[in-house]
Each structure stands twice: as C-alpha cells, then as structure tokens.
Design a protein around this motif. Sequence first.
Motif, short mmCIF file in Angstrom:
data_model
loop_
_atom_site.label_atom_id
_atom_site.label_comp_id
_atom_site.label_asym_id
_atom_site.label_seq_id
_atom_site.Cartn_x
_atom_site.Cartn_y
_atom_site.Cartn_z
N ASN B 106 0.79 -1.23 0.00
CA ASN B 106 0.00 0.00 0.00
C ASN B 106 0.83 1.29 0.00
N SER B 107 2.14 1.21 0.28
CA SER B 107 2.97 2.42 0.15
C SER B 107 3.84 2.34 -1.10
N VAL B 108 4.38 1.15 -1.40
CA VAL B 108 5.26 1.04 -2.58
C VAL B 108 4.46 0.61 -3.81
N GLU B 109 3.80 -0.55 -3.72
CA GLU B 109 3.11 -1.06 -4.91
C GLU B 109 1.95 -0.16 -5.35
N MET B 110 1.33 0.54 -4.42
CA MET B 110 0.24 1.45 -4.76
C MET B 110 0.72 2.56 -5.70
N VAL B 111 2.01 2.83 -5.68
CA VAL B 111 2.56 3.81 -6.61
C VAL B 111 3.28 3.11 -7.77
N SER B 112 4.03 2.05 -7.47
CA SER B 112 4.88 1.45 -8.51
C SER B 112 4.06 0.74 -9.58
N VAL B 113 2.98 0.08 -9.21
CA VAL B 113 2.19 -0.65 -10.22
C VAL B 113 1.47 0.31 -11.17
N PRO B 114 0.73 1.33 -10.64
CA PRO B 114 0.13 2.29 -11.58
C PRO B 114 1.17 3.05 -12.40
N TRP B 115 2.32 3.37 -11.80
CA TRP B 115 3.40 4.02 -12.56
C TRP B 115 3.84 3.12 -13.70
N TRP B 116 4.06 1.85 -13.42
CA TRP B 116 4.46 0.86 -14.42
C TRP B 116 3.39 0.76 -15.51
N PHE B 117 2.13 0.74 -15.08
CA PHE B 117 1.01 0.63 -16.02
C PHE B 117 1.01 1.82 -16.98
N LEU B 118 1.22 3.03 -16.46
CA LEU B 118 1.27 4.22 -17.33
C LEU B 118 2.48 4.15 -18.26
N GLU B 119 3.62 3.67 -17.74
CA GLU B 119 4.81 3.53 -18.59
C GLU B 119 4.55 2.58 -19.76
N VAL B 120 4.00 1.41 -19.48
CA VAL B 120 3.79 0.44 -20.56
C VAL B 120 2.63 0.85 -21.47
N GLY B 122 2.49 3.72 -22.63
CA GLY B 122 3.08 4.72 -23.51
C GLY B 122 2.73 6.16 -23.14
N THR B 123 2.37 6.40 -21.87
CA THR B 123 2.10 7.76 -21.40
C THR B 123 3.37 8.61 -21.58
N LYS B 124 3.18 9.81 -22.12
CA LYS B 124 4.37 10.63 -22.39
C LYS B 124 4.95 11.25 -21.14
N ASP B 125 4.08 11.81 -20.32
CA ASP B 125 4.56 12.50 -19.12
C ASP B 125 3.91 11.82 -17.92
N ASN B 126 4.61 10.81 -17.40
CA ASN B 126 4.03 9.98 -16.33
C ASN B 126 3.89 10.78 -15.04
N GLY B 127 2.64 11.09 -14.68
CA GLY B 127 2.37 11.94 -13.53
C GLY B 127 2.67 11.31 -12.19
N LEU B 128 3.07 10.04 -12.19
CA LEU B 128 3.37 9.37 -10.92
C LEU B 128 4.87 9.27 -10.65
N THR B 129 5.69 9.80 -11.56
CA THR B 129 7.14 9.61 -11.46
C THR B 129 7.74 10.21 -10.18
N GLY B 130 7.36 11.43 -9.85
CA GLY B 130 7.92 12.08 -8.67
C GLY B 130 7.52 11.35 -7.39
N TRP B 131 6.30 10.88 -7.38
CA TRP B 131 5.79 10.16 -6.20
C TRP B 131 6.53 8.83 -6.03
N LEU B 132 6.73 8.12 -7.16
CA LEU B 132 7.46 6.84 -7.09
C LEU B 132 8.89 7.08 -6.60
N GLU B 133 9.51 8.11 -7.13
CA GLU B 133 10.88 8.44 -6.73
C GLU B 133 10.95 8.64 -5.20
N SER B 134 10.01 9.39 -4.68
CA SER B 134 10.00 9.65 -3.24
C SER B 134 9.81 8.35 -2.45
N ARG B 135 8.90 7.50 -2.86
CA ARG B 135 8.67 6.25 -2.14
C ARG B 135 9.92 5.36 -2.18
N LEU B 136 10.53 5.24 -3.36
CA LEU B 136 11.71 4.38 -3.47
C LEU B 136 12.89 4.95 -2.69
#
Lengths: 207, 207
Positions: B106-120, B122-136
């Motif tokens: 709920n803290s890591v996968e809740m961000v990493s899976v939707p981030w991954w989903f947007l990446e695959v 083909g989203t151009k500007d992944n709006g979850l990138t900063g949040w994932l960075e902070s969690r990792l």
Amino acid sequence: MSELTIWAYDWVPDGPRGFVRDLRLRWACEEAGLPYRVESTPFKDRSEEHFKHQPFGQAPWLTDGDLSIFESGAGLLHLAGKSEKLMPRDPVEEAETLQWTIAALNSVEMVSVPWWFLEVSGTKDNGLTGWLESRLDHVERVLKEREWLAASRFTVADLLMADVLRVEKVRAFGDRPATESYVTRITDRRAFKKAHADQMAHFANAD
Amino acid sequence: MSELTIWAYDWVPDGPRGFVRDLRLRWACEEAGLPYRVESTPFKDRSEEHFKHQPFGQAPWLTDGDLSIFESGAGLLHLAGKSEKLMPRDPVEEAETLQWTIAALNSVEMVSVPWWFLEVSGTKDNGLTGWLESRLDHVERVLKEREWLAASRFTVADLLMADVLRVEKVRAFGDRPATESYVTRITDRRAFKKAHADQMAHFANAD
C-alpha cells in the motif's frame, strides 16, 4: 492492559480533513470498544523520531505498549487481533475478512488513490480511468449480491473498503447504486460518525 | 493436515512470465517448507467459478481445505499464520513484519504498479514519477541501515517487498545501491529460484 495510542498529525489543510487515515484507526477502536488515546505529531516539521515510527514520513502510526506499527492497514489488522468485532475467529470467515481487507488496499486503493492523485494534479487524460472503472464495477457486482463483504456481518474489511470508496471523487465517478448504498450505510454507523467528528475537532483545535 | 493448493493461470503471454503473483505463494510455501499443489484456471475464458474465488477475475487464489482466499498479500499472511519462518511470533517482531508487508502493498506497490502501467501504456509525461521516486528513496534510506525489513531476519515482508521492487522497470528506475543489493540478495534465495523456475515451467508446458 496495554495502552493504545493513535499518532495523528497535529494539523492538516482543510482538504484532507475528515479523510486522514488516523480516522481508520479511531473508527476501528470505536467499533471494537477498545480504549485509546490520540497524540499529535507535527505535520510541518517531520522529525527523525517521526521517520523512526513511519519511514515514509506519513501518519498515522499506532503504539500499543512497547510496540509501534505504521500503515493504517497494518494497524487495522493489529486491532482486529484484539477484537472479534473487527474480525471473526472462525478460519473461513477470518480468511474472507483478510482477503477483502487486502483487496481494499491492493485491488481498489492501488488504482483509486493514484487515479485521484492524477485528477487533483490536473492531468488532462487520466490513464488510470478505465482501470478504475473496471475495479469499481467488480466491487459493484459483489455488493449487489450481499450486504457485507465477509462473514455475513460488519468486519474491518467493510470499514476499510467503505473508507476507500467514500473519497469524494471516487464516489462521484460513475453510477453504482449498490456501492453508493453500501458507503452510505457504513458511514452512517455511530463509530464512523464519532471518529469523523473527533478528527475534525482535533484539527480544528490546532487552527 | 489440510491441503494447500495455489490456483494459477493455465497460460499467460511471455511478458508477465516470472512475475505473475502465484510466484509469491509458491515462494512462501518453499521458504516455509509447506507442502502444496498448483492447479490451473483458464487465462482466456474466465468462468463464473473463477469470479467466485477471485471477484476481480485475477489469479492467484489459494485454497486450504475448505477455505479459499484471494489477494496474494492475504494469501501470504494466511501462510504466515502457519509458519514462524515467514512471520515471527514475538508481538513486536510480528508487528514489524505486518507493517512492512502492508507497506509493500500500500505504500510502494500502490505507486509502482500504476506508474508501471502508465509507462507500458506509452504515457508521455508519467504523472506518478515524482511520487514513485519519493517512495523508493524512503525505502533506500531504510535498506541502507539494515539487512532485513523486520525482526532482523528474513520474513514474508522481505519476500513481498523484494517481489515488488524486482519488477524490471521499477528496478531500473534510478540508482539505489542498497535496494539493488537487497533485491539481488533476496532473489538469490533457493526458494525464490525454485518458485520462479516452477512458474516458468508451468506456463511453458501450456505453449
């Protein structure tokens, strides 16, 4: 008896009031009749001590005597270990409650929270919309057929799922009558209303 | 003794092989020395029976005698109830293990899976990138200071967190040496290798 303490922010902006996750722990204690205290931790200057209890720098966390536990979902399961009102002790019913508790965190909230985040960030074309729709439709299908998620009665799984689904933008997304009726019914419980009012008063005191 | 059965898809495309979540349950059983069987459920035509066990139409689910439980996180906690190897019985260590298990979901996968989903997607500007960075970054900070997340030894929390962090795009996102060393060390365990090889063989058999 060990003393339960919920550690909440001392203050938050207006937007999240009524939704910050210490509410989940307050609500569970109220449902179970477990005595608890609430202590504050600074929202604005998060100390090393804060990160020791909550390594992501968030709130709440729960202390129970010498034990400290972060993640509201983990706190709920810890409290469920203290009270059958939150989680039945029959193995099949316990498994049902556990699976729906985790489903709220990892099948619904894993999509709804990032979707919400992109919405409030002003994303034009929210890439998670179709996925959220599918997840909420699956929940609607289940709630059409039953009053409670697990064990034919209120459990911590309903507390958490209703808390996930009551987020305003999520609740307003599409028309799902069984879900709407479920959220209304569960947030009409005395324990929810008490927890909600107490959180609002806690933050209002800090203004 | 009740019989543990992991229900996995009969087949999946190449991309997710080695990552489908029945691997988590196989791995936990291997770590704990719990005997288990694996049964298949169709990937392509998901029946009403499938939705009865897994209302989101996903896999895996776990059966244990008459009991059926979905959500890999819930299955892991169910297995942890059967083996101290997965979760210590000391209350403080148990709380540590539980909080990090839920943090993975709920803290890591809740961000990493939707981030991954947007990446695959083909989203151009992944709006979850900063949040994932902070969690990792928060996880990296913790892993710099300790070998295991909880109880000073391997637990189900490490199994789950490593499984969340080993997803290729997530693992390649930024340079976090403590996290990389943690993932390498944990996926080098015999039980992971066995579970991984068994999943790959299971899907290859269906080709």
